[in-house]
Design a protein around this motif. Structure first.
Motif, PDB file in Angstrom:
ATOM      1  N   PRO A   1       0.921  -1.287   0.007  1.00  0.00           N
ATOM      2  CA  PRO A   1      -0.070   0.072   0.218  1.00  0.00           C
ATOM      3  C   PRO A   1       0.819   1.223   0.180  1.00  0.00           C
ATOM      4  CG  PRO A   1      -0.653  -1.628   1.581  1.00  0.00           C
ATOM      5  CD  PRO A   1       0.343  -2.115   1.155  1.00  0.00           C
ATOM      6  N   ILE A   2       1.849   1.240   0.632  1.00  0.00           N
ATOM      7  CA  ILE A   2       2.898   2.494   0.605  1.00  0.00           C
ATOM      8  C   ILE A   2       3.485   2.694  -0.600  1.00  0.00           C
ATOM      9  CG2 ILE A   2       4.877   3.507   1.725  1.00  0.00           C
ATOM     10  CD1 ILE A   2       4.413   1.837   4.119  1.00  0.00           C
TER      11      ILE A   2
ATOM     12  N   LEU B   1       7.256 -13.373  10.639  1.00  0.00           N
ATOM     13  CA  LEU B   1       7.241 -13.636  12.202  1.00  0.00           C
ATOM     14  C   LEU B   1       6.610 -12.385  12.885  1.00  0.00           C
ATOM     15  CD1 LEU B   1      10.617 -14.901  12.633  1.00  0.00           C
ATOM     16  CD2 LEU B   1       8.525 -16.187  13.069  1.00  0.00           C
ATOM     17  N   VAL B   2       6.904 -11.150  12.296  1.00  0.00           N
ATOM     18  CA  VAL B   2       6.063 -10.202  12.802  1.00  0.00           C
ATOM     19  C   VAL B   2       4.832 -10.024  12.623  1.00  0.00           C
ATOM     20  CG1 VAL B   2       6.585  -7.665  12.831  1.00  0.00           C
ATOM     21  CG2 VAL B   2       8.490  -8.902  12.919  1.00  0.00           C
ATOM     22  N   PHE B   3       4.385 -10.397  11.211  1.00  0.00           N
ATOM     23  CA  PHE B   3       2.822 -10.449  10.797  1.00  0.00           C
ATOM     24  C   PHE B   3       2.039 -11.437  11.963  1.00  0.00           C
ATOM     25  CE2 PHE B   3      -0.370 -12.596   8.450  1.00  0.00           C
ATOM     26  CZ  PHE B   3      -1.003 -11.558   8.058  1.00  0.00           C
ATOM     27  N   PHE B   4       2.605 -12.573  12.503  1.00  0.00           N
ATOM     28  CA  PHE B   4       2.121 -13.343  12.931  1.00  0.00           C
ATOM     29  C   PHE B   4       1.789 -12.871  14.673  1.00  0.00           C
ATOM     30  CE2 PHE B   4       2.120 -16.397   9.677  1.00  0.00           C
ATOM     31  CZ  PHE B   4       0.920 -16.573   9.614  1.00  0.00           C
ATOM     32  N   ALA B   5       3.082 -12.241  14.940  1.00  0.00           N
ATOM     33  CA  ALA B   5       3.266 -11.742  16.490  1.00  0.00           C
ATOM     34  C   ALA B   5       2.183 -10.523  16.773  1.00  0.00           C
ATOM     35  CB  ALA B   5       4.648 -11.201  16.519  1.00  0.00           C
ATOM     36  N   ALA B   6       2.212  -9.556  15.549  1.00  0.00           N
ATOM     37  CA  ALA B   6       1.293  -8.484  15.622  1.00  0.00           C
ATOM     38  C   ALA B   6      -0.307  -9.071  15.688  1.00  0.00           C
ATOM     39  CB  ALA B   6       1.479  -7.676  14.467  1.00  0.00           C
TER      40      ALA B   6
ATOM     41  N   VAL C   1      -5.456   0.815  24.300  1.00  0.00           N
ATOM     42  CA  VAL C   1      -4.132   0.428  24.152  1.00  0.00           C
ATOM     43  C   VAL C   1      -3.588  -0.633  23.578  1.00  0.00           C
ATOM     44  CG1 VAL C   1      -1.926   0.452  25.749  1.00  0.00           C
ATOM     45  CG2 VAL C   1      -3.902   1.635  26.435  1.00  0.00           C
ATOM     46  N   VAL C   2      -3.889  -1.491  23.516  1.00  0.00           N
ATOM     47  CA  VAL C   2      -3.409  -2.572  22.753  1.00  0.00           C
ATOM     48  C   VAL C   2      -3.567  -2.356  21.384  1.00  0.00           C
ATOM     49  CG1 VAL C   2      -3.554  -5.098  22.172  1.00  0.00           C
ATOM     50  CG2 VAL C   2      -3.442  -4.369  24.632  1.00  0.00           C
ATOM     51  N   ALA C   3      -5.069  -2.095  20.914  1.00  0.00           N
ATOM     52  CA  ALA C   3      -5.130  -1.461  19.309  1.00  0.00           C
ATOM     53  C   ALA C   3      -4.278  -0.534  18.816  1.00  0.00           C
ATOM     54  CB  ALA C   3      -6.606  -1.216  19.310  1.00  0.00           C
ATOM     55  N   ALA C   4      -4.239   0.618  19.647  1.00  0.00           N
ATOM     56  CA  ALA C   4      -3.227   1.590  19.042  1.00  0.00           C
ATOM     57  C   ALA C   4      -1.593   1.040  19.159  1.00  0.00           C
ATOM     58  CB  ALA C   4      -3.074   2.823  20.198  1.00  0.00           C
ATOM     59  N   ALA C   5      -1.156   0.104  19.925  1.00  0.00           N
ATOM     60  CA  ALA C   5       0.122  -0.333  19.742  1.00  0.00           C
ATOM     61  C   ALA C   5      -0.035  -1.232  18.487  1.00  0.00           C
ATOM     62  CB  ALA C   5       0.482  -1.284  21.320  1.00  0.00           C
ATOM     63  N   THR C   6      -0.861  -2.065  18.358  1.00  0.00           N
ATOM     64  CA  THR C   6      -0.967  -3.168  17.104  1.00  0.00           C
ATOM     65  C   THR C   6      -0.952  -2.072  15.844  1.00  0.00           C
ATOM     66  OG1 THR C   6      -2.128  -4.533  18.274  1.00  0.00           O
ATOM     67  CG2 THR C   6      -2.233  -4.866  15.833  1.00  0.00           C
ATOM     68  N   LEU C   7      -1.628  -1.109  15.944  1.00  0.00           N
ATOM     69  CA  LEU C   7      -1.577  -0.179  14.895  1.00  0.00           C
ATOM     70  C   LEU C   7      -0.160   0.458  14.329  1.00  0.00           C
ATOM     71  CD1 LEU C   7      -3.502   1.237  12.482  1.00  0.00           C
ATOM     72  CD2 LEU C   7      -3.980   3.088  13.970  1.00  0.00           C
ATOM     73  N   VAL C   8       0.429   0.870  15.565  1.00  0.00           N
ATOM     74  CA  VAL C   8       1.750   1.398  15.173  1.00  0.00           C
ATOM     75  C   VAL C   8       2.745   0.227  14.843  1.00  0.00           C
ATOM     76  CG1 VAL C   8       3.748   2.394  16.599  1.00  0.00           C
ATOM     77  CG2 VAL C   8       1.431   3.410  16.835  1.00  0.00           C
ATOM     78  N   LEU C   9       2.518  -0.845  15.332  1.00  0.00           N
ATOM     79  CA  LEU C   9       3.492  -1.880  15.157  1.00  0.00           C
ATOM     80  C   LEU C   9       3.336  -2.326  13.574  1.00  0.00           C
ATOM     81  CD1 LEU C   9       5.728  -4.021  15.792  1.00  0.00           C
ATOM     82  CD2 LEU C   9       3.542  -5.494  16.480  1.00  0.00           C
ATOM     83  N   THR C  10       2.081  -2.405  13.184  1.00  0.00           N
ATOM     84  CA  THR C  10       1.923  -2.548  11.726  1.00  0.00           C
ATOM     85  C   THR C  10       2.021  -1.651  10.730  1.00  0.00           C
ATOM     86  OG1 THR C  10      -0.261  -3.808  12.419  1.00  0.00           O
ATOM     87  CG2 THR C  10      -0.147  -3.290  10.114  1.00  0.00           C
ATOM     88  N   ALA C  11       2.183  -0.478  11.157  1.00  0.00           N
ATOM     89  CA  ALA C  11       2.397   0.670  10.351  1.00  0.00           C
ATOM     90  C   ALA C  11       4.111   0.649  10.287  1.00  0.00           C
ATOM     91  CB  ALA C  11       2.105   2.160  10.970  1.00  0.00           C
ATOM     92  N   SER C  12       4.839   0.514  11.450  1.00  0.00           N
ATOM     93  CA  SER C  12       6.204   0.214  11.318  1.00  0.00           C
ATOM     94  C   SER C  12       6.844  -0.850  10.482  1.00  0.00           C
ATOM     95  CB  SER C  12       6.932   0.441  12.886  1.00  0.00           C
ATOM     96  OG  SER C  12       6.505  -0.815  13.358  1.00  0.00           O
ATOM     97  N   ILE C  13       6.036  -1.813  10.639  1.00  0.00           N
ATOM     98  CA  ILE C  13       6.353  -3.056   9.807  1.00  0.00           C
ATOM     99  C   ILE C  13       6.280  -2.661   8.163  1.00  0.00           C
ATOM    100  CG2 ILE C  13       5.509  -5.365   9.017  1.00  0.00           C
ATOM    101  CD1 ILE C  13       4.473  -5.904  11.755  1.00  0.00           C
TER     102      ILE C  13
END
Length: 114
Positions: A24-25, A52-57, A85-97
């Motif tokens: 998408p980017i 690995l990060v996809f499944f961890a997120a 908080v967890v949803a926001a952290a997941t969103l930030v993690l997904t964007a950083s991935i």
């Protein structure tokens, strides 16, 4: 026979999705169409990290207990706050991935950055 085929296709599809967080980017920045296969090829060497990060997120969202486990309003508010908080952290993690995968892909294929 068909159930095993469907399960195999589902697993292959999930693995393929893990390779595409940069798509998408790249598509948003590019002036031309970027094919998913171009991203898959450009992230070669970075793929196992993406998987690995996809499944961890996706597993992080399961850390917060279900809202039905709340017995009073205070617990419900605390669970709602923790879920946020967890949803926001997941969103930030997904964007950083996605950004990391895009940067990696651009280094390997300069046409993605046009």
């Amino acid at each position: 026979m068909t159930i095993s085929t469907v399960i195999a296709l589902l697993l292959i599809g999930l693995l393929f999705l893990a390779f595409l967080p940069a798509w998408p980017i790249a598509q948003a920045i590019s002036t031309h169409f970027v094919s998913p296969m171009q991203i898959v090829k450009a992230t070669k060497g970075y793929r196992w990290s993406l998987i690995l990060v996809f499944f961890a997120a996706s597993g992080v969202n399961k850390l917060v207990p279900d809202m039905s486990s709340a017995t009073n309003a205070g617990e419900a508010i605390a669970l709602a706050f923790c879920g946020t908080v967890v949803a926001a952290a997941t969103l930030v993690l997904t964007a950083s991935i996605a950004v990391t995968a895009w940067k990696f892909a651009v280094r390997r294929d300069a046409t993605l950055d046009q």
